[in-house]
Each structure stands twice: as C-alpha cells, then as structure tokens.
Design a protein around this motif. Structure first.
Motif, PDB file in Angstrom:
ATOM      1  N   GLU A   1      20.517  47.458  36.957  1.00 31.49           N
ATOM      2  CA  GLU A   1      21.348  46.205  37.451  1.00 31.49           C
ATOM      3  C   GLU A   1      20.833  45.805  38.617  1.00 31.49           C
ATOM      4  OE1 GLU A   1      25.360  44.018  36.787  1.00 31.49           O
ATOM      5  OE2 GLU A   1      25.027  45.406  35.427  1.00 31.49           O
ATOM      6  N   ILE A   2      20.169  44.528  38.734  1.00 30.59           N
ATOM      7  CA  ILE A   2      19.906  43.943  40.103  1.00 30.59           C
ATOM      8  C   ILE A   2      20.514  42.746  40.542  1.00 30.59           C
ATOM      9  CG2 ILE A   2      17.945  43.317  41.457  1.00 30.59           C
ATOM     10  CD1 ILE A   2      16.088  44.823  39.440  1.00 30.59           C
ATOM     11  N   TRP A   3      21.163  43.100  41.675  1.00 35.57           N
ATOM     12  CA  TRP A   3      21.919  41.665  42.290  1.00 35.57           C
ATOM     13  C   TRP A   3      20.835  40.568  42.628  1.00 35.57           C
ATOM     14  CZ3 TRP A   3      22.040  39.043  46.743  1.00 35.57           C
ATOM     15  CH2 TRP A   3      22.912  37.903  46.926  1.00 35.57           C
ATOM     16  N   THR A   4      21.267  39.343  42.260  1.00 37.32           N
ATOM     17  CA  THR A   4      20.590  38.104  42.649  1.00 37.32           C
ATOM     18  C   THR A   4      21.944  37.114  43.237  1.00 37.32           C
ATOM     19  OG1 THR A   4      18.799  36.801  42.182  1.00 37.32           O
ATOM     20  CG2 THR A   4      20.625  37.279  40.449  1.00 37.32           C
ATOM     21  N   PRO A   5      21.572  36.338  43.872  1.00 36.11           N
ATOM     22  CA  PRO A   5      22.405  35.363  44.104  1.00 36.11           C
ATOM     23  C   PRO A   5      23.103  34.359  42.978  1.00 36.11           C
ATOM     24  CG  PRO A   5      20.789  34.938  45.702  1.00 36.11           C
ATOM     25  CD  PRO A   5      20.383  36.094  44.880  1.00 36.11           C
ATOM     26  N   GLY A   6      24.027  34.588  43.027  1.00 37.29           N
ATOM     27  CA  GLY A   6      24.982  33.910  41.696  1.00 37.29           C
ATOM     28  C   GLY A   6      24.991  34.827  40.327  1.00 37.29           C
ATOM     29  N   GLY A   7      24.652  36.169  40.451  1.00 41.95           N
ATOM     30  CA  GLY A   7      24.519  36.949  39.148  1.00 41.95           C
ATOM     31  C   GLY A   7      23.855  38.204  39.561  1.00 41.95           C
ATOM     32  N   THR A   8      23.452  38.855  38.514  1.00 42.60           N
ATOM     33  CA  THR A   8      22.801  40.209  38.505  1.00 42.60           C
ATOM     34  C   THR A   8      21.684  39.933  37.160  1.00 42.60           C
ATOM     35  OG1 THR A   8      24.173  41.198  36.934  1.00 42.60           O
ATOM     36  CG2 THR A   8      24.524  41.461  39.211  1.00 42.60           C
ATOM     37  N   TYR A   9      20.748  40.866  37.300  1.00 41.08           N
ATOM     38  CA  TYR A   9      19.820  40.820  36.102  1.00 41.08           C
ATOM     39  C   TYR A   9      19.276  42.399  35.961  1.00 41.08           C
ATOM     40  CZ  TYR A   9      16.007  40.651  39.531  1.00 41.08           C
ATOM     41  OH  TYR A   9      15.149  41.051  40.549  1.00 41.08           O
ATOM     42  N   GLN A  10      18.797  42.734  34.681  1.00 41.80           N
ATOM     43  CA  GLN A  10      18.197  43.836  34.247  1.00 41.80           C
ATOM     44  C   GLN A  10      16.961  43.824  33.570  1.00 41.80           C
ATOM     45  OE1 GLN A  10      21.126  46.667  32.993  1.00 41.80           O
ATOM     46  NE2 GLN A  10      19.883  48.319  33.161  1.00 41.80           N
TER      47      GLN A  10
ATOM     48  N   ALA B   1      11.400  44.710  26.529  1.00 37.48           N
ATOM     49  CA  ALA B   1      10.804  43.461  25.804  1.00 37.48           C
ATOM     50  C   ALA B   1      11.518  42.120  26.531  1.00 37.48           C
ATOM     51  CB  ALA B   1      11.394  43.618  24.346  1.00 37.48           C
ATOM     52  N   GLY B   2      12.113  42.241  27.706  1.00 34.39           N
ATOM     53  CA  GLY B   2      12.570  40.918  28.386  1.00 34.39           C
ATOM     54  C   GLY B   2      13.534  41.436  29.373  1.00 34.39           C
ATOM     55  N   THR B   3      14.263  40.360  29.774  1.00 31.20           N
ATOM     56  CA  THR B   3      15.193  40.275  31.090  1.00 31.20           C
ATOM     57  C   THR B   3      16.619  40.117  30.403  1.00 31.20           C
ATOM     58  OG1 THR B   3      13.527  39.941  32.506  1.00 31.20           O
ATOM     59  CG2 THR B   3      15.790  39.820  33.171  1.00 31.20           C
ATOM     60  N   VAL B   4      17.575  40.620  30.680  1.00 29.82           N
ATOM     61  CA  VAL B   4      19.021  40.149  30.511  1.00 29.82           C
ATOM     62  C   VAL B   4      19.640  39.512  31.729  1.00 29.82           C
ATOM     63  CG1 VAL B   4      21.206  40.382  29.402  1.00 29.82           C
ATOM     64  CG2 VAL B   4      19.362  41.421  28.348  1.00 29.82           C
ATOM     65  N   VAL B   5      20.185  38.641  31.912  1.00 30.72           N
ATOM     66  CA  VAL B   5      20.640  38.090  33.087  1.00 30.72           C
ATOM     67  C   VAL B   5      22.117  37.694  33.127  1.00 30.72           C
ATOM     68  CG1 VAL B   5      20.277  36.325  35.087  1.00 30.72           C
ATOM     69  CG2 VAL B   5      18.486  36.966  33.731  1.00 30.72           C
ATOM     70  N   TRP B   6      22.872  38.122  33.983  1.00 29.03           N
ATOM     71  CA  TRP B   6      24.316  37.653  34.232  1.00 29.03           C
ATOM     72  C   TRP B   6      24.346  36.503  35.235  1.00 29.03           C
ATOM     73  CZ3 TRP B   6      28.859  38.002  31.988  1.00 29.03           C
ATOM     74  CH2 TRP B   6      30.153  37.588  32.461  1.00 29.03           C
ATOM     75  N   ASN B   7      24.833  35.330  34.636  1.00 35.32           N
ATOM     76  CA  ASN B   7      25.171  34.329  35.448  1.00 35.32           C
ATOM     77  C   ASN B   7      26.590  34.022  35.478  1.00 35.32           C
ATOM     78  OD1 ASN B   7      25.377  31.436  36.497  1.00 35.32           O
ATOM     79  ND2 ASN B   7      23.682  30.719  35.341  1.00 35.32           N
TER      80      ASN B   7
ATOM     81  N   GLY C   1      11.236  33.486  38.650  1.00 33.71           N
ATOM     82  CA  GLY C   1      12.561  34.301  37.883  1.00 33.71           C
ATOM     83  C   GLY C   1      13.842  33.945  38.559  1.00 33.71           C
ATOM     84  N   PRO C   2      14.555  35.017  38.686  1.00 28.58           N
ATOM     85  CA  PRO C   2      15.936  34.821  39.119  1.00 28.58           C
ATOM     86  C   PRO C   2      16.138  33.991  40.310  1.00 28.58           C
ATOM     87  CG  PRO C   2      15.577  37.033  38.965  1.00 28.58           C
ATOM     88  CD  PRO C   2      14.355  36.307  38.415  1.00 28.58           C
ATOM     89  N   ASN C   3      15.056  34.268  41.487  1.00 28.95           N
ATOM     90  CA  ASN C   3      15.135  33.787  42.765  1.00 28.95           C
ATOM     91  C   ASN C   3      14.170  32.490  42.892  1.00 28.95           C
ATOM     92  OD1 ASN C   3      16.760  35.848  43.784  1.00 28.95           O
ATOM     93  ND2 ASN C   3      15.165  37.238  43.420  1.00 28.95           N
ATOM     94  N   GLY C   4      13.575  31.904  41.680  1.00 25.80           N
ATOM     95  CA  GLY C   4      12.847  30.925  41.698  1.00 25.80           C
ATOM     96  C   GLY C   4      13.425  29.421  41.557  1.00 25.80           C
ATOM     97  N   ARG C   5      12.710  28.276  41.394  1.00 27.55           N
ATOM     98  CA  ARG C   5      13.267  27.049  41.232  1.00 27.55           C
ATOM     99  C   ARG C   5      13.895  26.764  40.170  1.00 27.55           C
ATOM    100  NH1 ARG C   5      10.111  22.806  38.442  1.00 27.55           N
ATOM    101  NH2 ARG C   5       7.975  23.697  37.436  1.00 27.55           N
ATOM    102  N   LEU C   6      13.853  27.543  39.184  1.00 34.20           N
ATOM    103  CA  LEU C   6      14.801  27.157  37.906  1.00 34.20           C
ATOM    104  C   LEU C   6      16.109  27.851  37.998  1.00 34.20           C
ATOM    105  CD1 LEU C   6      11.941  27.759  35.204  1.00 34.20           C
ATOM    106  CD2 LEU C   6      13.255  25.568  35.590  1.00 34.20           C
TER     107      LEU C   6
END
Length: 311
Positions: free
Chosen positions: A230-239, A243-249, A271-276
């Motif tokens: 699991e990787i930390w990102t501002p506002g949540g985490t993702y892994q 077959a894809g990515t699971v993101v915790w918001n 991705g998690p650190n981009g404009r979306l």
C-alpha cells in the motif's frame, strides 16, 4: 439407642472420608502412568548432547520423561532428536541443542516434527516478542500469542512480514499457516490482513479498506496478485494489482478499483497525484454504451466506439 445410632453414623462418615482421600491421593491411572514413565526413563534415558541439555535445563520438569530412543537424519545432515512426554529436544551440528515445547511444540509436531515440519529444526530457544512468544527454526518461525494460538511463518512471506516489523507490524500475528493460492501462489492470514506470494509478483500484504474492495471485486481471480505494498498519497493510499489499482480515498471514506480503459486514462493524467485526483466512485454505466468513473476533479468516460475522454 440414640448413642448407638450416633456412633454408627460417625463410623460410616469416617470410612467414607478415608476411601475418598485414598482415591484422590493415588488413583490407579496416576500410579500406572508414573510407573510407565519410570520404565521409559530407564529404557530411553537421554545421553550425549540431548542428555546434557535435558539434565541442565530441568528437563524432568519442562519436558518430562523420554518416550523413545534418540533418532536422527536420514539425509546426511547429521541432526538427532529425542521425543519426551512434553516436547522434543533436537541437536544439529550447525546450531547445537534446543528444545521445542508447549503450544509451539504442538504446532511443530502436528506438522511433522523433526522429520517433516515445514519450519525445519529449532535454532534458538523460545523467547519473548511483543504480545507473545516466538521460536526460530531453520526455515522460518513459529509464533504464539494468547489470541492467535501458534502458527508458522516461512519462505518469502516470512521475510517480508519480519522486515515489516513481524508481530509488531501492521498485520500482527499469523492466524493460520501458509496455504496454496490461485495459480500456484501462496497466501497466509494474519490478524489484520493477508500476505500473498506469486512467482511473478513476489510477496506483498493487503489490508484494511483496500483489502475489502479488492476482495469484493473478485480478489485473486479477477484483480490478480498485489504488485506493491500500500502506497501513501495525499488524501489516501493506493495499491497496484496485476489487473488494476485499488485506491482508498480518505475524504470519501471508501476504496475503489480503477482499471481498464478508464484506468489507463487516469494514469496517463498522473494517476493518484495527477489532475483528476482520487476516485470517488467505482466504474458505472451512464447509458448509451458509455461507462464512467468519477474522480475528485473530473469524470472519465469510456465507450467501445469512442475510447476514453474526460468530462
């Protein structure tokens, strides 16, 4: 007449008390068990390194009497062992002499003991770790805690789990032994999640909200094995999974999968650190052959005729 009745009653009471105390003090089963133990000790008396260990470590108390003769390896590795009423003492030329007893012994012996246990042979004494006990073996560890019982951790899962903090890590103690998983992989359940291993992805843990979402989306069978922790990102985490990515918001308080064409467009935009930003919904059907997924700062659409676009 009254005096005679009183005397008879007292005699009966005394006789019953004597019979009861004799039965409690020396039940036939205890006498037989004690005699059998004495016979076993005289026949199988421990000697050599195992005997020295048994004699100098209060073996009569911790291990009881021997139940068989000393036996050894058939593969040329040179170890020897002897079984006792309450455990096994093992000597090996590389690590010396150590005993296995208690709950750790029950797990180890149930898995095959000195000959067959997946954990291998003991190479340390049992010792304290936060919340429980552990014993090091040649192919892993066996851990015990009051709430988890005793279970082994070995192989690639053991290395990753121990490097993450072992029993003090985010996943805590093992709740079962490692088992076979989909496509010749392996999995093991811990207090707060799972570890998974496959030849193509290595060993990674899955836990918390990401574990719940990944499992709901089909787990190993649909999303495949985890490719990262699991990787930390501002506002949540993702892994990342096969077959894809699971993101915790964290703002939404939920996890969502991002995959397929929508997932590619999301990653192409940072991705998690981009404009979306992070996903706020799972993928949903919006009509007219169009699928969509909402993010913090926009929505990604996909159709088989148009491909992906951002709205």
């Amino acid at each position: 007449m009254k005096l005679k009745s009183t005397v008879i009653a007292a005699a009966v009471t005394l006789a019953l008390a004597l019979v009861g105390s004799e039965a409690q003090a020396a039940p036939p089963q205890s006498v037989e068990a004690s005699r059998n133990a004495q016979v076993a000790a005289s026949i199988y008396g421990p000697s050599g390194a195992i005997g020295d260990y048994w004699n100098t470590n209060s073996g009569w108390y911790w291990y009881g009497q021997p139940t068989n003769s000393e036996y050894g390896a058939w593969d040329g590795s040179g170890w020897s062992a002897q079984d006792f009423e309450q455990g096994t003492i093992v000597w090996s030329p590389r690590f010396g002499t150590y005993g296995v007893r208690g709950a750790i012994y029950q797990d180890w012996s149930g898995d095959g003991g000195a000959y067959f246990a997946h954990a291998g042979l003991p190479k340390t004494e049992e010792h304290d770790v936060p919340g429980g006990r552990v014993q090091d073996f040649t192919s892993g560890w066996i851990l015990w805690s009051p709430w988890s019982g005793a279970h082994p951790v070995r192989g690639g899962i053991a290395g990753s789990w121990w490097n993450a903090g072992g029993p003090s890590s985010a996943l805590g103690y093992p709740l079962e032994a490692e088992g076979y998983a989909y496509r010749n992989g392996a999995s093991q359940k811990f207090q707060r999640g799972y570890y998974y291993w496959s030849a193509g992805t290595g060993t990674h843990s899955v836990r918390g909200g990401i574990l719940g979402r990944w499992d709901a989306m089909g787990g190993l069978y649909q999303y495949g094995y985890p490719r990262t922790e699991e990787i930390w990102t501002p506002g949540g985490t993702y892994q990342l999974f096969e077959a894809g990515t699971v993101v915790w918001n964290g703002a939404v308080g939920n996890a969502f999968g991002v995959d397929g064409g929508i997932g590619s467009a999301w990653w192409n935009n940072g991705g998690p650190n981009g404009r979306l930003g992070l996903p706020r919904t799972g993928e949903y059907y919006s009509g007219f052959g169009v699928w969509a997924q909402s993010f913090d700062h926009g929505t990604v659409y996909w159709s088989s005729t148009r491909g992906t676009w951002i709205g």
